[in-house]
Design a protein around this motif. Structure first.
Motif, PDB file in Angstrom:
ATOM      1  N   ALA A 135       0.835  -1.198   0.000  1.00 46.31           N
ATOM      2  CA  ALA A 135       0.000   0.000   0.000  1.00 46.31           C
ATOM      3  C   ALA A 135       0.875   1.255   0.000  1.00 46.31           C
ATOM      4  O   ALA A 135       2.021   1.227   0.440  1.00 46.31           O
ATOM      5  CB  ALA A 135      -0.922   0.007   1.213  1.00 46.31           C
ATOM      6  N   SER A 136       0.316   2.352  -0.494  1.00 51.29           N
ATOM      7  CA  SER A 136       1.018   3.633  -0.486  1.00 51.29           C
ATOM      8  C   SER A 136       0.464   4.494   0.631  1.00 51.29           C
ATOM      9  O   SER A 136      -0.720   4.845   0.616  1.00 51.29           O
ATOM     10  CB  SER A 136       0.831   4.350  -1.828  1.00 51.29           C
ATOM     11  N   LEU A 137       1.305   4.809   1.610  1.00 48.86           N
ATOM     12  CA  LEU A 137       0.918   5.685   2.709  1.00 48.86           C
ATOM     13  C   LEU A 137       1.782   6.928   2.622  1.00 48.86           C
ATOM     14  O   LEU A 137       2.967   6.910   2.969  1.00 48.86           O
ATOM     15  CB  LEU A 137       1.101   4.993   4.065  1.00 48.86           C
ATOM     16  N   THR A 148      -0.371  -2.385  16.389  1.00 44.90           N
ATOM     17  CA  THR A 148       0.096  -3.645  16.963  1.00 44.90           C
ATOM     18  C   THR A 148      -0.036  -4.779  15.942  1.00 44.90           C
ATOM     19  O   THR A 148      -1.115  -5.010  15.386  1.00 44.90           O
ATOM     20  CB  THR A 148      -0.712  -3.993  18.224  1.00 44.90           C
ATOM     21  N   ASP A 149       1.076  -5.480  15.681  1.00 41.79           N
ATOM     22  CA  ASP A 149       1.114  -6.655  14.798  1.00 41.79           C
ATOM     23  C   ASP A 149       0.699  -6.348  13.362  1.00 41.79           C
ATOM     24  O   ASP A 149       0.355  -7.256  12.591  1.00 41.79           O
ATOM     25  CB  ASP A 149       0.238  -7.789  15.345  1.00 41.79           C
ATOM     26  N   ALA A 150       0.735  -5.075  12.958  1.00 46.36           N
ATOM     27  CA  ALA A 150       0.450  -4.733  11.559  1.00 46.36           C
ATOM     28  C   ALA A 150       1.557  -5.277  10.662  1.00 46.36           C
ATOM     29  O   ALA A 150       2.712  -5.410  11.078  1.00 46.36           O
ATOM     30  CB  ALA A 150       0.324  -3.229  11.389  1.00 46.36           C
ATOM     31  N   MET A 151       1.189  -5.586   9.406  1.00 44.12           N
ATOM     32  CA  MET A 151       2.138  -6.173   8.461  1.00 44.12           C
ATOM     33  C   MET A 151       2.365  -5.237   7.280  1.00 44.12           C
ATOM     34  O   MET A 151       1.406  -4.773   6.655  1.00 44.12           O
ATOM     35  CB  MET A 151       1.618  -7.529   7.981  1.00 44.12           C
ATOM     36  N   LEU A 152       3.636  -4.974   7.006  1.00 41.66           N
ATOM     37  CA  LEU A 152       4.038  -4.072   5.935  1.00 41.66           C
ATOM     38  C   LEU A 152       4.948  -4.818   4.963  1.00 41.66           C
ATOM     39  O   LEU A 152       5.668  -5.737   5.366  1.00 41.66           O
ATOM     40  CB  LEU A 152       4.788  -2.871   6.510  1.00 41.66           C
ATOM     41  N   ARG A 153       4.916  -4.424   3.699  1.00 46.98           N
ATOM     42  CA  ARG A 153       5.873  -5.000   2.751  1.00 46.98           C
ATOM     43  C   ARG A 153       6.100  -4.011   1.616  1.00 46.98           C
ATOM     44  O   ARG A 153       5.215  -3.747   0.812  1.00 46.98           O
ATOM     45  CB  ARG A 153       5.376  -6.330   2.173  1.00 46.98           C
ATOM     46  N   GLU A 154       7.297  -3.441   1.602  1.00 49.19           N
ATOM     47  CA  GLU A 154       7.699  -2.474   0.579  1.00 49.19           C
ATOM     48  C   GLU A 154       6.670  -1.367   0.421  1.00 49.19           C
ATOM     49  O   GLU A 154       6.294  -0.960  -0.678  1.00 49.19           O
ATOM     50  CB  GLU A 154       7.958  -3.184  -0.760  1.00 49.19           C
ATOM     51  N   ASN A 155       6.204  -0.879   1.566  1.00 47.10           N
ATOM     52  CA  ASN A 155       5.236   0.219   1.562  1.00 47.10           C
ATOM     53  C   ASN A 155       5.927   1.561   1.421  1.00 47.10           C
ATOM     54  O   ASN A 155       6.949   1.795   2.070  1.00 47.10           O
ATOM     55  CB  ASN A 155       4.437   0.253   2.880  1.00 47.10           C
ATOM     56  N   SER A 156       5.353   2.447   0.614  1.00 50.35           N
ATOM     57  CA  SER A 156       5.695   3.850   0.752  1.00 50.35           C
ATOM     58  C   SER A 156       5.121   4.256   2.098  1.00 50.35           C
ATOM     59  O   SER A 156       3.928   4.086   2.346  1.00 50.35           O
ATOM     60  CB  SER A 156       5.056   4.664  -0.384  1.00 50.35           C
ATOM     61  N   PHE A 157       5.958   4.776   2.985  1.00 48.93           N
ATOM     62  CA  PHE A 157       5.561   4.954   4.380  1.00 48.93           C
ATOM     63  C   PHE A 157       6.021   6.315   4.876  1.00 48.93           C
ATOM     64  O   PHE A 157       6.740   6.421   5.858  1.00 48.93           O
ATOM     65  CB  PHE A 157       6.150   3.818   5.214  1.00 48.93           C
ATOM     66  N   VAL A 170       4.777  -4.777  14.996  1.00 50.46           N
ATOM     67  CA  VAL A 170       4.694  -4.416  13.577  1.00 50.46           C
ATOM     68  C   VAL A 170       5.920  -4.970  12.851  1.00 50.46           C
ATOM     69  O   VAL A 170       7.022  -4.993  13.396  1.00 50.46           O
ATOM     70  CB  VAL A 170       4.583  -2.889  13.414  1.00 50.46           C
ATOM     71  N   SER A 171       5.730  -5.462  11.624  1.00 51.58           N
ATOM     72  CA  SER A 171       6.848  -6.096  10.925  1.00 51.58           C
ATOM     73  C   SER A 171       6.758  -5.848   9.428  1.00 51.58           C
ATOM     74  O   SER A 171       5.707  -5.489   8.897  1.00 51.58           O
ATOM     75  CB  SER A 171       6.841  -7.608  11.189  1.00 51.58           C
ATOM     76  N   GLY A 172       7.898  -6.042   8.747  1.00 48.09           N
ATOM     77  CA  GLY A 172       7.932  -5.928   7.300  1.00 48.09           C
ATOM     78  C   GLY A 172       9.000  -4.978   6.814  1.00 48.09           C
ATOM     79  O   GLY A 172      10.065  -4.843   7.426  1.00 48.09           O
ATOM     80  N   VAL A 205      11.054  -3.618  11.629  1.00 47.49           N
ATOM     81  CA  VAL A 205      10.802  -3.175  10.255  1.00 47.49           C
ATOM     82  C   VAL A 205      12.107  -2.818   9.572  1.00 47.49           C
ATOM     83  O   VAL A 205      12.939  -2.095  10.134  1.00 47.49           O
ATOM     84  CB  VAL A 205       9.845  -1.971  10.248  1.00 47.49           C
ATOM     85  N   HIS A 206      12.278  -3.318   8.353  1.00 44.48           N
ATOM     86  CA  HIS A 206      13.455  -2.963   7.543  1.00 44.48           C
ATOM     87  C   HIS A 206      13.112  -1.750   6.708  1.00 44.48           C
ATOM     88  O   HIS A 206      12.112  -1.723   6.003  1.00 44.48           O
ATOM     89  CB  HIS A 206      13.833  -4.135   6.631  1.00 44.48           C
ATOM     90  N   VAL A 207      13.947  -0.727   6.803  1.00 44.06           N
ATOM     91  CA  VAL A 207      13.747   0.492   6.025  1.00 44.06           C
ATOM     92  C   VAL A 207      14.589   0.413   4.773  1.00 44.06           C
ATOM     93  O   VAL A 207      15.819   0.330   4.824  1.00 44.06           O
ATOM     94  CB  VAL A 207      14.100   1.752   6.849  1.00 44.06           C
ATOM     95  N   ILE A 208      13.922   0.418   3.638  1.00 42.37           N
ATOM     96  CA  ILE A 208      14.590   0.271   2.344  1.00 42.37           C
ATOM     97  C   ILE A 208      15.115   1.626   1.882  1.00 42.37           C
ATOM     98  O   ILE A 208      14.405   2.625   1.913  1.00 42.37           O
ATOM     99  CB  ILE A 208      13.612  -0.290   1.290  1.00 42.37           C
ATOM    100  N   SER A 209      16.350   1.656   1.448  1.00 39.17           N
ATOM    101  CA  SER A 209      16.945   2.906   0.962  1.00 39.17           C
ATOM    102  C   SER A 209      16.660   3.088  -0.523  1.00 39.17           C
ATOM    103  O   SER A 209      16.261   2.146  -1.215  1.00 39.17           O
ATOM    104  CB  SER A 209      18.459   2.889   1.197  1.00 39.17           C
TER     105      SER A 209
END
Length: 211
Positions: A135-137, A148-157, A170-172, A205-209
């Motif tokens: 998702a794009s946030l 709590t326990d939200a799941m993220l994957r390569e989100n614009s955040f 929270v993870s992803g 959470v891993h922050v992608i550069s």
């Protein structure tokens, strides 16, 4: 008894507004296509378990509406007001929530995969176990929100958070940066600094550069 059903479904409660209630009744009788609720006031309705795929809620008012287990796949809710709405376990895949208000709404267990949320007030929302994957946030206000326990994957955040934002479990992975509001200041965190801030709040959470 309901005045109409759609695939065996009828609202638990119709909207308080007569125009919105009539539009919903007409849609139930039509048996095909999405609901056109553009600009209507659906506040107070119980639309739980309804299939609103590819419907139009643009600029609609859905204050305190119940949409538990509802399906809003590819629906347009741009500019809609979901203040206090209950979207627990709702399917919001590829839905458009740009410029919407989700203040104090409940999205526990909801599926927002590849949804669009730009310039959204999501302060004080409950997003426990919510799937935001892909998702794009962008410019989303998550101050005082519970992720709590939200799941993220390569989100614009590129969101706004504060120390009251709950991130336990929270993870992803995300693209930052994030703005952190403190008492009298705002700081921007990205990369390892953001990872560390989230980790100290119980998330991983891993922050992608590179974005």
């Amino acid at each position: 008894m309901s005045s109409g059903t759609r695939k065996g479904w009828a609202p638990g409660q119709y909207p308080d507004d007569s125009e919105a209630a009539q539009r919903l009744r007409e849609w139930l009788q039509s048996e095909e296509g999405g609901l056109d609720a553009v600009g209507l006031d659906l506040s107070g309705a119980d639309l739980s378990q309804g299939d609103f795929s590819e419907s139009w809620f643009t600029d609609s008012k859905l204050v305190n509406v119940k949409l538990i287990d509802a399906d809003l796949y590819r629906s347009d809710a741009q500019g809609a007001d979901f203040t206090g709405a209950d979207l627990t376990r709702a399917s919001l895949v590829r839905a458009n929530f740009d410029d919407a208000v989700l203040r104090g709404a409940t999205l526990d267990g909801a599926d927002l995969v590849k949804a669009s949320l730009c310039d959204v007030d999501a302060s004080r929302t409950h997003c426990r176990g919510t799937q935001f994957m892909g998702a794009s946030l962008l410019d989303v206000d998550l101050r005082d929100a519970d992720l709590t326990d939200a799941m993220l994957r390569e989100n614009s955040f590129k969101v706004l958070m504060n120390h009251s934002t709950i991130l336990h479990g929270v993870s992803g992975s995300v693209f930052g940066p994030v703005k952190i509001f403190e008492q009298d200041s705002v700081r921007t965190l990205g990369g390892a600094a953001l990872e560390d801030w989230i980790r100290r709040k119980g998330g991983n959470v891993h922050v992608i550069s590179g974005n």
